[in-house]
Structures are given as C-alpha cells and as structure tokens.
Design a protein around this motif. Sequence first.
Motif, PDB file in Angstrom:
ATOM      1  N   ASP A   1       0.743  -1.154   0.163  1.00  0.00           N
ATOM      2  CA  ASP A   1      -0.222   0.006   0.163  1.00  0.00           C
ATOM      3  C   ASP A   1       0.758   1.446   0.000  1.00  0.00           C
ATOM      4  O   ASP A   1       0.393   2.066  -0.716  1.00  0.00           O
ATOM      5  N   LYS A   2       1.952   1.167   0.587  1.00  0.00           N
ATOM      6  CA  LYS A   2       2.956   2.194   0.904  1.00  0.00           C
ATOM      7  C   LYS A   2       3.741   2.637  -0.369  1.00  0.00           C
ATOM      8  O   LYS A   2       3.993   3.677  -1.036  1.00  0.00           O
TER       9      LYS A   2
ATOM     10  N   LYS B   1      18.043   6.480  -1.384  1.00  0.00           N
ATOM     11  CA  LYS B   1      16.871   5.783  -2.040  1.00  0.00           C
ATOM     12  C   LYS B   1      17.086   4.718  -3.025  1.00  0.00           C
ATOM     13  O   LYS B   1      18.250   4.780  -3.698  1.00  0.00           O
ATOM     14  N   PHE B   2      16.343   3.840  -3.187  1.00  0.00           N
ATOM     15  CA  PHE B   2      16.691   2.550  -4.306  1.00  0.00           C
ATOM     16  C   PHE B   2      15.629   2.545  -5.227  1.00  0.00           C
ATOM     17  O   PHE B   2      14.313   2.410  -4.999  1.00  0.00           O
ATOM     18  N   ARG B   3      15.935   2.364  -6.562  1.00  0.00           N
ATOM     19  CA  ARG B   3      15.140   2.084  -7.493  1.00  0.00           C
ATOM     20  C   ARG B   3      14.428   0.788  -7.533  1.00  0.00           C
ATOM     21  O   ARG B   3      15.007  -0.089  -7.326  1.00  0.00           O
ATOM     22  N   GLY B   4      12.869   0.916  -7.921  1.00  0.00           N
ATOM     23  CA  GLY B   4      12.290  -0.172  -7.801  1.00  0.00           C
ATOM     24  C   GLY B   4      11.937  -0.641  -6.012  1.00  0.00           C
ATOM     25  O   GLY B   4      11.427  -1.804  -5.962  1.00  0.00           O
ATOM     26  N   SER B   5      12.344   0.222  -5.352  1.00  0.00           N
ATOM     27  CA  SER B   5      11.957  -0.044  -4.108  1.00  0.00           C
ATOM     28  C   SER B   5      11.599   1.373  -3.279  1.00  0.00           C
ATOM     29  O   SER B   5      10.452   1.416  -2.779  1.00  0.00           O
ATOM     30  N   GLY B   6      12.546   2.280  -3.329  1.00  0.00           N
ATOM     31  CA  GLY B   6      11.961   3.630  -2.491  1.00  0.00           C
ATOM     32  C   GLY B   6      11.444   4.546  -3.657  1.00  0.00           C
ATOM     33  O   GLY B   6      10.755   5.447  -3.147  1.00  0.00           O
TER      34      GLY B   6
ATOM     35  N   ASN C   1      21.047   2.437  -6.744  1.00  0.00           N
ATOM     36  CA  ASN C   1      21.248   3.441  -5.455  1.00  0.00           C
ATOM     37  C   ASN C   1      21.432   4.741  -5.678  1.00  0.00           C
ATOM     38  O   ASN C   1      22.181   5.076  -6.445  1.00  0.00           O
ATOM     39  N   THR C   2      20.734   5.674  -5.010  1.00  0.00           N
ATOM     40  CA  THR C   2      20.773   7.172  -5.253  1.00  0.00           C
ATOM     41  C   THR C   2      20.791   7.690  -3.825  1.00  0.00           C
ATOM     42  O   THR C   2      19.813   7.736  -2.892  1.00  0.00           O
TER      43      THR C   2
ATOM     44  N   MET D   1       4.361   1.775  -8.531  1.00  0.00           N
ATOM     45  CA  MET D   1       5.917   2.137  -8.837  1.00  0.00           C
ATOM     46  C   MET D   1       6.412   1.204  -9.845  1.00  0.00           C
ATOM     47  O   MET D   1       5.855   0.129 -10.316  1.00  0.00           O
ATOM     48  N   ALA D   2       7.218   1.901 -10.683  1.00  0.00           N
ATOM     49  CA  ALA D   2       7.901   1.180 -11.624  1.00  0.00           C
ATOM     50  C   ALA D   2       9.117   0.112 -11.008  1.00  0.00           C
ATOM     51  O   ALA D   2       9.565   0.528 -10.048  1.00  0.00           O
ATOM     52  N   LEU D   3       9.002  -1.140 -11.634  1.00  0.00           N
ATOM     53  CA  LEU D   3      10.026  -2.096 -10.925  1.00  0.00           C
ATOM     54  C   LEU D   3      11.344  -2.042 -11.717  1.00  0.00           C
ATOM     55  O   LEU D   3      11.524  -1.386 -12.899  1.00  0.00           O
ATOM     56  N   ILE D   4      12.118  -2.935 -11.260  1.00  0.00           N
ATOM     57  CA  ILE D   4      13.457  -3.320 -11.961  1.00  0.00           C
ATOM     58  C   ILE D   4      14.560  -2.510 -11.710  1.00  0.00           C
ATOM     59  O   ILE D   4      14.182  -1.156 -11.836  1.00  0.00           O
ATOM     60  N   HIS D   5      15.513  -3.148 -11.144  1.00  0.00           N
ATOM     61  CA  HIS D   5      16.821  -2.009 -10.573  1.00  0.00           C
ATOM     62  C   HIS D   5      18.001  -2.793 -11.305  1.00  0.00           C
ATOM     63  O   HIS D   5      19.046  -2.120 -11.127  1.00  0.00           O
ATOM     64  N   GLU D   6      17.802  -3.625 -12.112  1.00  0.00           N
ATOM     65  CA  GLU D   6      19.076  -4.146 -12.917  1.00  0.00           C
ATOM     66  C   GLU D   6      18.967  -3.895 -14.477  1.00  0.00           C
ATOM     67  O   GLU D   6      17.889  -4.197 -14.853  1.00  0.00           O
ATOM     68  N   GLY D   7      19.776  -3.069 -14.994  1.00  0.00           N
ATOM     69  CA  GLY D   7      19.653  -2.840 -16.412  1.00  0.00           C
ATOM     70  C   GLY D   7      20.605  -2.109 -17.052  1.00  0.00           C
ATOM     71  O   GLY D   7      21.515  -1.308 -16.271  1.00  0.00           O
ATOM     72  N   ILE D   8      20.582  -1.922 -18.375  1.00  0.00           N
ATOM     73  CA  ILE D   8      21.814  -1.130 -19.044  1.00  0.00           C
ATOM     74  C   ILE D   8      20.813  -0.288 -20.091  1.00  0.00           C
ATOM     75  O   ILE D   8      19.845  -0.603 -20.433  1.00  0.00           O
TER      76      ILE D   8
END
Length: 338
Positions: free
Chosen positions: A53-54, A104-109, A87-88, A58-65
């Motif tokens: 819920d929180k 903050k971490f993409r696909g999580s935060g 990671n940001t 959100m857009a997923l996926i943090h592995e990529g080129i």
Amino acid sequence: MINIVYRLKSPKFFEESIDEIELDGVVVRPTYLSICQADQRYYQGSRPAEILDKKLPMALIHEGIGEVVFDSENNLKSGDKVVMIPNTPFGDDVCRANYSYKSKFRGSGFDGFTSDLIKLESDRVVKLPDNFNNHVSAFIELITVAYQGISKFNEMAITPKNRLGVWGDGNLGYITALLLKELWPESKVIVFGKHQENLNLFSFADETYRIHSVPDDLVIDHGFECVGSSASQSAIEQIIDLINPQGTINLFGVSEYPVPINTRMILEKGLTIQGNSRSEREDFVGVVELLTENPQLFEHLEKLISNVCEINSLSDLKEAFDKDYISKFGKTVLKWNK
C-alpha cells in the motif's frame, strides 16, 4: 520532455502513465533489463500488505543497461552503452551510501527502470565497453552485490582463506562462488545446495555438496550465505557447525521474518557476522574492470540466462514476469523495446 513510465499499480497489474523528464544530468534509454526476486515479491503481492500500500504504484526493476540520449556535462556521447546504478544517495552520511537511510533505491524507494527514459545523476552511470554481452550486462547490478560483499570480507577476514564455503545454488550463490574462485584461484571454493541439477552447473567450483550429504570431517574457513527466506536459518546453522574458529559468516540472503541464530557457538568460535546489501558506484566500476580483464567470466555468467523476452507492450511485460516466476534457476532478461 515527455516520458512514459510503466508502473505496477497492484499485484500483477501494470499501467502506463505520462511524466515529464528534465534534460539534466544523464538521460538514458533502457535497452536490456533483468528481473530480480525483489521485483517478483512486488509483482506477486508477497510483500506485507502495508508495504504494498505504501510503495505502489511504482515502476519495477533495478538491474539494467541502456544507451545515453543526453548528457548535460558532455562526458558521455549519445549512444554510449552504460550500466545504471539504482542506489541513489541523498546527502552525506558516515556510512557507505548503499547502507545509508538517506539513500533511495530504484524499484523499492522510488521508480525503477521500466520507462521509456531514465534521468540519472552523472555518477549513477558507468560506461560499458561496446563488446560486453548485453544479456549478461543486464544483471551487472546483481554481480556488484556479490562483489561488494566479497570486498568487505577481504578487508575483515583475519584467518586463512583456504576453504571458502558458499551456501545457495541459485543466482547469487552462483555469482558469489564464481567471483571467489576468480579472485582466490588457489583457494578451494565449496558450494552447498539443495538441487543437484543446479549444482551441476557450478563447474568452476572445487567441490559441491547437497546440504544433507556433507562429509563428517569437512571444515571451512569462511562461509557465504546466499539462500535467504526461512531457509537461511538452516544454512547459517550449518555454516556455524562447519566453520573454523574466528572465521567470518557473510550474509546475503533476504528474509521477510526474523531468523534465529546459535549465538552460543558464535561466541565459542569467535565468529564474525557480516551483513551485505546492495552496492555502490565503486562496486560497479570494479565489476566492469573485472569483466574487462577476465572476459572468460562471460561464458560462465551466460549459463544463468534462462529467459530472454522482448518487451513491446504491457502484456509482454506481464508474460515475462509470469515466465520468470516459474523458472527454477537463472535470470530473465528483458529486451526493452518500449
């Protein structure tokens, strides 16, 4: 600039939304992405309801080129191939950014990489050689997780590294064992797992054992837990049983619930436990250098690729997640045509 973002609105349901993206920093067009177990936990709805819920939509996926579209500092050219760092950091901290509560971490935060364009700060990309395998490069982020944990282990370990034990016959266990063997070729790398069909793929390891068929006299100097979930309890117990005094136990597996640990034996043996999570820029640079200097690693890493899915629509993205979910081993790579 108009950008379309493909977000998970609720478990198993993606939606498109239109956002504005500023021409600032580095703008990258994703080309190859890879699904992680963390992405699957959101997609399947297996995270606690209050977390879903929180964080959703959100857009997923943090592995990529991807390929560079624009660089405000002109350090990169249009078309340059780069790996994106999820990671940001936000503000300075005394600890590494991948452990900072300010990051903050993409696909999580916040939004991950499933969009037409990604805007990143200049230090959140690392240029890749043009000849790097695209499918393997898609999950360089996962390789950096193992790399940063191994780097910390090397700084911390005070006893010999003659026998290194890796628990887990999945993707992270495979990568961790491979890097250990590459970095310490004279050491014995021993892999412990549940699935013989997976263990058969660890051709570079010196020894492999099913967890219920371990010789009584086997000992290790240091252990690496790459199991996660509730199964990490039995893995940690076995590491504590087999490890020599003053060894290190390096934890990589993620569990949603508390895991009991035999502190009596940790005290008796004087063991050190190290937690490992995510990675930072220096780890991406280190992995790119390692792969550049040791191109034979690509041959082993290619064995991890179980699915390659072309993504032209949201239905393709859903199908890729469903296909990945039923795969027992390996990585699902997305050729991102959006």
